[in-house]
Design a protein around this motif. Structure first.
Motif, short mmCIF file in Angstrom:
data_model
loop_
_atom_site.label_atom_id
_atom_site.label_comp_id
_atom_site.label_asym_id
_atom_site.label_seq_id
_atom_site.Cartn_x
_atom_site.Cartn_y
_atom_site.Cartn_z
N PHE A 140 -7.89 2.34 10.75
CA PHE A 140 -8.82 3.34 11.24
C PHE A 140 -8.09 4.61 11.70
CE2 PHE A 140 -11.38 5.32 14.59
CZ PHE A 140 -12.57 5.48 13.93
N LEU A 141 -7.04 4.43 12.50
CA LEU A 141 -6.34 5.59 13.06
C LEU A 141 -5.66 6.41 11.97
CD1 LEU A 141 -4.81 4.07 16.32
CD2 LEU A 141 -6.73 5.68 16.08
N SER A 197 -8.19 8.22 9.79
CA SER A 197 -8.81 9.31 10.55
C SER A 197 -7.91 10.54 10.58
CB SER A 197 -9.10 8.86 11.99
OG SER A 197 -10.00 7.78 11.99
N ALA A 198 -6.61 10.29 10.75
CA ALA A 198 -5.67 11.42 10.78
C ALA A 198 -5.64 12.13 9.43
CB ALA A 198 -4.28 10.92 11.15
N SER A 238 -8.01 12.50 7.38
CA SER A 238 -9.25 13.22 7.14
C SER A 238 -9.12 14.70 7.43
CB SER A 238 -10.36 12.60 7.99
OG SER A 238 -11.57 13.28 7.82
N ALA A 285 -13.69 5.96 8.79
CA ALA A 285 -12.48 6.62 9.30
C ALA A 285 -12.15 7.88 8.49
CB ALA A 285 -11.30 5.65 9.26
N ILE A 286 -12.29 7.79 7.18
CA ILE A 286 -11.90 8.92 6.34
C ILE A 286 -12.90 10.07 6.46
CG2 ILE A 286 -13.05 8.38 4.14
CD1 ILE A 286 -9.38 9.34 4.51
N TRP A 339 -15.30 10.67 9.38
CA TRP A 339 -15.86 11.19 10.63
C TRP A 339 -15.17 12.44 11.19
CZ3 TRP A 339 -13.65 11.59 15.48
CH2 TRP A 339 -12.48 10.86 15.71
N PRO A 340 -13.81 12.50 11.16
CA PRO A 340 -13.25 13.72 11.77
C PRO A 340 -13.64 14.99 11.03
CG PRO A 340 -11.58 12.01 11.51
CD PRO A 340 -12.76 11.60 10.70
N SER A 341 -13.57 14.93 9.69
CA SER A 341 -13.90 16.13 8.92
C SER A 341 -15.40 16.44 9.00
CB SER A 341 -13.47 15.96 7.47
OG SER A 341 -13.99 14.77 6.93
N GLY A 397 -11.18 16.99 4.13
CA GLY A 397 -12.11 15.87 4.16
C GLY A 397 -12.83 15.69 2.84
#
Lengths: 174, 161
Positions: free
Chosen positions: A9-10, A13-14, A16, A83-84, A86-88, B39
């Motif tokens: 996950f981490l 996420s990074a 992304s 994870a891939i 959500w941040p973007s 993304g």
């Protein structure tokens, strides 16, 4: 298991937030993470997952989903996909109005030009990096080059090319 | 779910031509931004279109609608792969498809590069990025960090022509 999922996950996420050019640009980093660093899968499985994601309908982030599935079953697949994205997603949610409503059209252009050039570079580098990893024969490289040529000179739907690639592979040419 | 070979053309047809949720210009502007920010492009686009109509919940609904079906399908395909990947025919098929897939990504890159050709200095950024990522094998984050100043410098010049 929990720690593997947390690491999945981490790290995704990074990724992304640096994936200018989308998932395609991300593929070599994804390869490096899942094959070289974490040993979740080997080169062959990565190549096969990439092929499945290309052939299946849906967004091209499915390579990520499959890697997650391999690591932690259905839960892993869901975690990797979230994870891939959500941040973007959060970033674009806040950025889109800001960029679209910029009074200064020139600023908007500068952002688009700069990010566009980065995206082109990363996508081309990714294609190169992935080709080196997953094409193991002269014929495979030839098929890749042929695909590029056909998309330049025709307006064929990509699905036809994928079918042709699959058939050539079944017949044992690749 | 009908997004064979990428969801984008299909998204455009539905959003602009059939449902008329957005004008072609609005769609292009939105897509332009979603393709350049980091993304997954298509998820970004879903967030943009969804939030335009119903804020956070619209964005969530759009993203879920876009990904749920394909995720379920691809897991199914993953299971099939587990059972049949020993077969030489399946292995061959996947080798062929992945070789084509790489070619498709490269041609996406070349097509995106066409619009850079009207300002050739920008090719330096592209060359720098490719070299840093491929030849020097730097991580994605580093490449973006190192190439950004030059990209913004040239982008400002390009905009001021």
């Amino acid at each position: 298991m929990i720690s593997t999922l947390a690491s999945l996950f981490l790290k995704l996420s990074a990724f992304s937030l640096v994936a200018f050019g989308g998932i395609n640009a991300l593929l070599p980093a994804l390869y490096d993470l899942s094959v070289n660093q974490e040993h979740w899968i080997n080169t062959q499985t990565f190549a096969d997952y990439f092929a499945i994601a290309q052939a299946a309908p849906g967004p091209n982030l499915m390579t990520v989903t499959l890697i997650g599935w391999n690591v932690g079953g259905i839960l892993g697949a869901v975690i990797a996909t979230i994870a891939i994205a959500w941040p973007s997603s959060i970033m674009i949610f806040f950025l889109q109005r800001t960029i679209l409503n910029l009074r200064d059209k020139k600023k908007q252009q500068v952002i688009q030009y700069a990010a566009g050039a980065l995206a082109v570079g990363l996508v081309l580098a990714a294609a190169w990096g992935i080709a080196v990893q997953i094409n193991h024969s002269f014929a495979a490289h030839l098929l890749t080059i042929g695909t590029i040529a056909i998309t330049f000179f025709t307006r064929w739907h990509p699905l036809y090319l994928i079918v042709i690639g699959g058939v050539l592979g079944v017949l044992g040419f690749i | 779910m009908s997004g064979f070979g990428g969801v984008l053309p299909w998204a455009r047809r539905t959003i602009v031509e059939q449902e008329k949720w957005l004008t072609p210009e609005e769609f292009s502007a939105m897509l332009g931004i979603c393709q350049i920010v980091p993304g997954p492009n298509i998820v970004n686009l879903a967030v943009c279109v969804g939030s335009r109509f119903a804020g956070v919940s619209g964005a969530l609904a759009a993203v879920l609608g876009l990904t749920l079906g394909p995720v379920a399908l691809v897991i199914l395909l993953g299971m099939l792969y587990e059972h049949y990947s020993y077969m030489p025919m399946v292995q061959g098929m996947l080798r062929g498809i992945s070789a084509v897939g790489v070619g498709l990504i490269a041609s996406t890159g070349f097509k995106m590069m066409r619009s850079e050709l009207n300002y050739p200095p920008m090719l330096v950024v592209i060359l720098f990025t490719v070299l840093a990522a491929s030849y020097f094998q730097l991580g994605l984050g580093w490449v973006v960090l190192m190439a950004s100043p030059l990209a913004f410098f040239l982008a400002r010049k390009k905009a001021n022509r």
